[in-house]
Design a protein around this motif. Structure first.
Motif, mmCIF file in Angstrom:
data_model
loop_
_atom_site.group_PDB
_atom_site.id
_atom_site.type_symbol
_atom_site.label_atom_id
_atom_site.label_comp_id
_atom_site.label_asym_id
_atom_site.label_seq_id
_atom_site.Cartn_x
_atom_site.Cartn_y
_atom_site.Cartn_z
ATOM 1 N N UNK A 49 0.856 -1.162 0.000
ATOM 2 C CA UNK A 49 0.000 0.000 0.000
ATOM 3 C C UNK A 49 0.910 1.236 0.000
ATOM 4 N N UNK A 50 1.081 1.880 1.174
ATOM 5 C CA UNK A 50 2.009 3.007 1.261
ATOM 6 C C UNK A 50 3.208 2.579 2.083
ATOM 7 N N UNK A 51 4.409 2.791 1.573
ATOM 8 C CA UNK A 51 5.577 2.331 2.320
ATOM 9 C C UNK A 51 6.434 3.480 2.838
ATOM 10 N N UNK A 52 6.062 4.684 2.523
ATOM 11 C CA UNK A 52 6.860 5.768 3.085
ATOM 12 C C UNK A 52 6.334 7.151 2.760
ATOM 13 N N UNK A 53 6.602 8.070 3.675
ATOM 14 C CA UNK A 53 6.291 9.478 3.457
ATOM 15 C C UNK A 53 7.582 10.238 3.726
ATOM 16 N N UNK A 54 8.108 10.925 2.714
ATOM 17 C CA UNK A 54 9.414 11.558 2.861
ATOM 18 C C UNK A 54 9.321 13.054 2.663
ATOM 19 N N UNK A 55 10.244 13.736 3.302
ATOM 20 C CA UNK A 55 10.299 15.190 3.231
ATOM 21 C C UNK A 55 11.673 15.588 2.726
ATOM 22 N N UNK A 56 11.751 16.490 1.777
ATOM 23 C CA UNK A 56 13.040 16.912 1.222
ATOM 24 C C UNK A 56 13.148 18.431 1.258
ATOM 25 N N UNK A 57 14.054 18.939 2.127
ATOM 26 C CA UNK A 57 14.273 20.395 2.221
ATOM 27 C C UNK A 57 15.224 20.911 1.171
ATOM 28 N N UNK A 58 15.993 19.995 0.632
ATOM 29 C CA UNK A 58 17.144 20.407 -0.171
ATOM 30 C C UNK A 58 16.765 20.669 -1.624
ATOM 31 N N UNK A 59 15.713 21.433 -1.843
ATOM 32 C CA UNK A 59 15.308 21.674 -3.225
ATOM 33 C C UNK A 59 15.167 23.165 -3.502
ATOM 34 N N UNK A 60 15.342 23.492 -4.763
ATOM 35 C CA UNK A 60 15.059 24.847 -5.225
ATOM 36 C C UNK A 60 14.171 24.712 -6.464
ATOM 37 N N UNK B 210 9.380 22.878 0.133
ATOM 38 C CA UNK B 210 9.730 21.547 0.601
ATOM 39 C C UNK B 210 8.976 20.535 -0.248
ATOM 40 N N UNK B 211 9.607 19.402 -0.520
ATOM 41 C CA UNK B 211 8.917 18.382 -1.305
ATOM 42 C C UNK B 211 8.461 17.248 -0.385
ATOM 43 N N UNK C 137 7.414 26.050 5.900
ATOM 44 C CA UNK C 137 6.862 26.014 7.265
ATOM 45 C C UNK C 137 5.701 25.035 7.394
ATOM 46 N N UNK C 138 5.142 24.592 6.280
ATOM 47 C CA UNK C 138 4.031 23.630 6.330
ATOM 48 C C UNK C 138 4.484 22.177 6.292
ATOM 49 N N UNK C 139 5.788 21.952 6.063
ATOM 50 C CA UNK C 139 6.239 20.610 5.684
ATOM 51 C C UNK C 139 5.935 19.547 6.751
ATOM 52 N N UNK C 140 6.277 19.826 8.004
ATOM 53 C CA UNK C 140 6.083 18.801 9.032
ATOM 54 C C UNK C 140 4.605 18.493 9.255
ATOM 55 N N UNK C 141 3.788 19.547 9.224
ATOM 56 C CA UNK C 141 2.339 19.332 9.362
ATOM 57 C C UNK C 141 1.820 18.504 8.183
ATOM 58 N N UNK C 142 2.374 18.739 7.006
ATOM 59 C CA UNK C 142 1.954 17.980 5.824
ATOM 60 C C UNK C 142 2.233 16.492 6.015
#
Lengths: 402, 402
Positions: B251-262, B340-341, B387-392
């Motif tokens: 089903x879903x195996x991960x939720x990832x956050x990436x700050x290192x983008x432009x 953030x992605x 600023x929304x990333x963690x809540x997302x």
């Protein structure tokens, strides 16, 4: 135009400002039309930092791995210096020992250079690059990393100058050449403009820290002019170490002090043929260099044999001797670390028999006890107590030059 | 017995105590009868220290010299770890990248492995040595030193496991495996026992910092079981990244956050054939990787093209685009760094069309604005404000798992 090899030690490349200073010296030579090959040591206290990382783990690291560790210091310097020269708009490229390669024997931590492949250097010099080489390191024939021991970067520089048939090899240091004795002991002591390889060798072995004897030996063997000069001040042109034909009028060219010695005495060695050979053969197998040896004339059933070594070999020497005390046929092994070796060097010495007497007189007048004495054709060395060493140097200097 | 490759990152080898901890893990595997090959990174902050040495000199060092500099970090670790194992009475030997050699292309600072010569490793394994290899580094075909870029030591480890046909490749890190999302954002989040290469790849590209995508790609291509586990705690056995036949019920195996983008937006690109190709060709030639691309359907005379890149490529990307703005036929280039992605990964996703809607619903309920959206077969990514990333992440997690 010809090739010049320039070597800069650890204190000359210690930080960004020092690297720029060195880069200015290099580009000056380059802009004058020379092909420049640069040899560098590890920055400032880098090697000490690596040594203490190893010491944290063990007092006795496997030497193969120890050399893998130590060789990183010079690799850092070559890349940073290349970056500085690039930043200044110069073409510069770095090579480690293995990238040339510099082939050595496999005597880790004290390896000897067997051969340097100069092809990559010549290729880059012909493309107008400044070529920067990591000193102190090489590889053995199985591509294990080796290091050359104390003064190794000087050795790399002179060996490169010989291989490249360079016009000269400039060794930059923090003093402006070779002095009659340590300027810290006697102010305004005379700087030598020239010195022969032979005298420089005796001075090096005698503990003068300007040049390591291995690099002088290579210079002598391959007739490389070695120039010792300051990287920090506009000096007088330093001192040239070179072949000299006219030695007759020379006299004393240096007084050196060496703290880094330990004296070993083997007590009660049976006076049988081959005993002395056995002792020094055991030590040679462990690559321990012996300096002064004093062995009494063998008229008794037993004898005591004394000799000096570098302090760093003390532990190993005692181990080897104590393990083999039965084979040697001795009663005990003793040592002292509180002695200093004072050496007076001069090619003219052998034809001036009064010199030894004058030295002993100077020491006697200052109540300085001599523990061992040896003489060679161009050197007289005496062991004195640690606390007498500076007075000994000064009294000899004043005896001859005041 | 088979060969095991074990990789330890910088924080796992940061000091003497950590090195002993790592050595205990290694000797345990060795004493169980395995042939052990170890890959290590530079200690703790060593690489950062080297980077700042270069930065003192220039923001834009020649990459050849930069790699000469950076590669020293791993060389220090291999020698120290070998000393620790030697001290513990084990036979251990270290090799740098060039000593094997590990041959790469000549794309400095981001080189790709072409070939590993395994002969020296096999020789030493057969003599019962533990073999320690410097990660992150190699040489090109002209013996210039190269480094592999971010996550390079993982890549070295998996490439070695593939070349040696190892039983498995163990990647030791500071967490006990791969989690559904960052445990720092959501406490008690589920750890995965297994994950497929494809999902791990999407998670890696999506910014989950556990494994670098290049090492997962090699694992997938050469069918190497990669085990991610903790070097610090006796864990649950970590997470196995492996080939999986039975994917249906995932089903879903991960939720990832990436700050290192432009995010780059090219404004007013003429709607002519080949314009898009031209842009991405220019960037590809500079080795700039593009992530999400959004290009509107071309119905107008002009269009705006947006895409994301890693932050470290921002400066270069802007340079390339601005220099070629006439060739591209655009009016302006703009960028944002404050996004953030968030990526949701799962192989089952494509057969569950409701998932995208559920993600968007979670974000909508939390008033989170989505700036770009892309979907692949097993991944949905959205850009949100920093600023929304963690809540997302939390809102998506709760939507699916609470």
């Amino acid at each position: 135009m010809g090739i010049i090899v320039q070597k800069f030690g650890g204190s000359s490349v210690a930080d960004k400002e020092k690297l720029y200073n060195v880069a200015n010296i290099i580009t000056k030579s380059y802009d004058e039309g020379n092909k420049v090959v640069v040899v560098v040591s590890a920055q400032g206290k880098t090697t000490d930092g690596l040594v203490s990382k190893a010491k944290e783990i063990t007092d006795n690291p496997f030497k193969r791995e120890y050399d893998v560790l130590l060789s990183t210091g010079e690799q850092i310097t070559i890349s940073l210096l290349a970056m500085v020269l690039n930043k200044m708009g110069k073409k510069a490229v770095s090579f480690t020992g293995w990238q040339l390669p510099i082939i050595t024997d496999n005597n880790y931590s004290n390896a000897k250079i067997k051969y340097i492949d100069k092809s990559r250097i010549l290729e880059k010099l012909n493309e107008d690059y400044i070529v920067i080489i990591a000193g102190f390191q090489g590889i053995d024939e199985n591509e294990n990393i080796t290091t050359l021991g104390r003064g190794g970067s000087d050795t790399t520089a002179v060996a490169l100058a010989a291989t490249l048939e360079a016009d000269r090899c400039e060794i930059y240091t923090d003093v402006d050449g070779v002095f009659l004795t340590d300027p810290k002991i006697i102010k305004d002591v005379k700087k030598l403009d020239e010195i022969s390889y032979e005298e420089m060798l005796e001075l090096a072995t005698a503990g003068a820290k300007v040049l390591h004897n291995r690099c002088v030996e290579i210079g002598k063997k391959r007739d490389v002019d070695i120039i010792v000069k300051s990287s920090l001040e506009e000096g007088t042109g330093g001192t040239v170490v070179k072949h000299q034909d006219n030695l007759e009028d020379m006299y004393i060219s240096g007084i050196a002090k060496d703290n880094n010695i330990a004296r070993i005495t083997i007590i009660g060695v049976e006076n049988k043929l081959g005993r002395t050979y056995k002792i020094f053969d055991l030590l040679a197998k462990e690559n321990i260099n012996i300096d002064i040896i004093v062995q009494p004339i063998g008229e008794h059933f037993e004898k005591d044999i004394s000799f000096t070594i570098s302090k760093e070999n003390l532990k190993k020497t005692l181990e080897v001797l104590k393990k083999n005390i039965d084979i040697i046929g001795a009663k005990d092994v003793r040592y002292r670390e509180d002695l200093c070796k004072i050496s007076v060097v001069g090619v003219g010495m052998i034809n001036n028999p009064g010199i030894a007497a004058k030295i002993f007189e100077a020491l006697y007048e200052n109540n300085i006890n001599m523990h061992m004495i040896t003489t060679s054709e161009i050197k007289i060395s005496v062991l004195v107590n640690f606390e007498d060493a500076d007075i000994a140097v000064k009294s000899i200097h004043d005896k001859f030059f005041l």
